[in-house]
Write a protein that holds these residues in place. Sequence first.
Motif, mmCIF file in Angstrom:
data_model
loop_
_atom_site.group_PDB
_atom_site.id
_atom_site.type_symbol
_atom_site.label_atom_id
_atom_site.label_comp_id
_atom_site.label_asym_id
_atom_site.label_seq_id
_atom_site.Cartn_x
_atom_site.Cartn_y
_atom_site.Cartn_z
ATOM 1 N N LEU A 34 -25.625 31.092 -25.930
ATOM 2 C CA LEU A 34 -26.228 32.113 -26.934
ATOM 3 C C LEU A 34 -26.613 33.476 -26.157
ATOM 4 N N LEU A 40 -23.573 35.510 -25.456
ATOM 5 C CA LEU A 40 -22.899 36.149 -26.679
ATOM 6 C C LEU A 40 -23.783 37.505 -27.135
ATOM 7 N N GLU A 82 -20.094 51.410 -29.780
ATOM 8 C CA GLU A 82 -20.278 52.069 -31.031
ATOM 9 C C GLU A 82 -21.129 53.434 -30.936
ATOM 10 N N LYS A 106 -17.800 47.259 -35.720
ATOM 11 C CA LYS A 106 -18.917 46.529 -36.421
ATOM 12 C C LYS A 106 -18.289 45.228 -36.726
ATOM 13 N N VAL A 116 -16.195 43.442 -35.227
ATOM 14 C CA VAL A 116 -16.332 42.537 -33.837
ATOM 15 C C VAL A 116 -17.716 42.052 -33.664
ATOM 16 N N ALA A 117 -18.726 43.138 -33.976
ATOM 17 C CA ALA A 117 -20.006 42.671 -33.827
ATOM 18 C C ALA A 117 -20.426 41.436 -34.643
ATOM 19 N N VAL A 177 -18.875 38.181 -33.452
ATOM 20 C CA VAL A 177 -19.905 37.764 -32.352
ATOM 21 C C VAL A 177 -20.839 36.924 -32.806
ATOM 22 N N HIS A 178 -21.650 37.534 -34.004
ATOM 23 C CA HIS A 178 -22.686 36.930 -34.456
ATOM 24 C C HIS A 178 -22.338 35.540 -35.198
ATOM 25 N N ILE A 227 -20.130 33.539 -33.974
ATOM 26 C CA ILE A 227 -19.961 32.762 -33.301
ATOM 27 C C ILE A 227 -21.392 32.268 -32.730
ATOM 28 N N GLU A 228 -22.305 32.970 -32.599
ATOM 29 C CA GLU A 228 -23.686 32.474 -32.238
ATOM 30 C C GLU A 228 -24.021 31.561 -33.207
ATOM 31 N N VAL A 285 -22.407 28.048 -32.582
ATOM 32 C CA VAL A 285 -22.983 27.464 -31.390
ATOM 33 C C VAL A 285 -24.163 26.955 -31.653
ATOM 34 N N ASP A 286 -25.062 27.582 -32.588
ATOM 35 C CA ASP A 286 -26.479 27.273 -33.081
ATOM 36 C C ASP A 286 -26.262 25.911 -34.000
ATOM 37 N N ILE A 302 -11.668 37.539 -31.572
ATOM 38 C CA ILE A 302 -12.378 38.782 -31.129
ATOM 39 C C ILE A 302 -11.589 39.226 -29.855
#
Lengths: 92, 92, 92, 92
Positions: free
Chosen positions: A15, A18, A29, B19, B21-22, B25-26, B28-29, B32-33, B48
Motif C-alpha cells: 500500500l 502504491l 498532472e 486522472k 490512471v490515478a 492505482v487507488h 489496486i490499493e 490489496v486492502d 496501468i
Amino acid sequence: MPLVPRTSEEKRKILNRLKRVAGQVHGIEKMVDEDRYCVDILIQLSAIQAALKKISFSVLERHAKSCVTKAVKEGRGEEQINELVNVLKHFK
Amino acid sequence: MPLVPRTSEEKRKILNRLKRVAGQVHGIEKMVDEDRYCVDILIQLSAIQAALKKISFSVLERHAKSCVTKAVKEGRGEEQINELVNVLKHFK
Amino acid sequence: MPLVPRTSEEKRKILNRLKRVAGQVHGIEKMVDEDRYCVDILIQLSAIQAALKKISFSVLERHAKSCVTKAVKEGRGEEQINELVNVLKHFK
Amino acid sequence: MPLVPRTSEEKRKILNRLKRVAGQVHGIEKMVDEDRYCVDILIQLSAIQAALKKISFSVLERHAKSCVTKAVKEGRGEEQINELVNVLKHFK
C-alpha cells in the motif's frame, strides 16, 4: 483471495508503494498543468513504469512462493503455472 | 516549457488520462486492502502499465512533431534527437 | 542440466525456432547490405524480438512445470523461485 | 532505400553486431542440444534481446538524424514522425 492470505505487514508495504505511485501520477498532472517540458514529463512517466514493475515483481514473487507453491504441493501446480505464465505475457 | 506550448485541449486530454490512471492505482490499493487474489492484482498492474505507455507515446509524438521539428528547422535537430533517443532508452 | 531432462521432441521444437531466428538475423544482414530503408529493418528487428520472447516464455513455462515443480515437491522451492524471478528481471 | 544512404563504415558496424547476434543464437542452439540448464538458456536469450535492442536504437537514431531530419526540412516531417512512432509501438 490468495490461497495464502497476506500478512498486515505485507499489505502495509504494498500500500505504501502504491500511495507513492499515486503521488507520482499527481505530480505529473501538475507538470502538465504548468506546461513543463515534454522530456521531463516523459522521464517521470518512465519512473512510474519502473516503480510499478517493482511492485509487480514483488506481487509475482509472493504469489509464486505461497499460492503456486501450495498448489504444487497439493498436485494442482500445472493449472497455477499456466495462469502465472499467462499473466506474465500481459507484461510485454 | 515545451518549445511549442500545449493548447488547453491537449492539456485537458492528458490530464483526463492521468486522472484515470490515478483512479486505477487507488483501485489496486482497495484490492490489496480487501486481500484480493494476486493474479487479479497483477492484471490490474499491467493495465496501468499499458495506459501509461499510451500516455507516454502521445507525449513523445507531440514532442517530436512540435519541439523536435522546430529545432530541426532551426538547425538544432541533432541535440534534440539525442535527448529523445536517451529518453526512449529509459522506457526499457 | 535441467532437473528434468528435455525430450528429443522438446529439443527439436526449440531448435527449429532458434534456426528460424538465425535465418531472420541473416535476413537483416542482407537488408543492411542492400541498404534497405531503416524502418523496414526496424520492423524486422522487432519481429525477431517477438520470436525470441516466445521462445523465452516456452523455456520459462517448461522450467516452471518441471524443474521448479520438482524442487517445490522436494522442499527446495524457495531457492528455485528466487532464481526464476531474478531471471525474469533480466527480461526488462 | 534510406533517404540518406548509409556509409560503408555504418554498414560494417551494424553487420558486425548482427553477426555477433547470429553467433549467440547458434550458441543457444548448442546449449539446447547439450541439454543445458533452462535458466542458463534464459539468461542467454535475454542477452540477445539486449543486443538486438542496442542495434535497434542505433538504427532508430540514425534514421531520425538523417531520413526524418531531411523530411522535416523538406516540409514532410509529420508523415515520417507518424511512421517512426508506429514502429516504436512494435517494440513493446
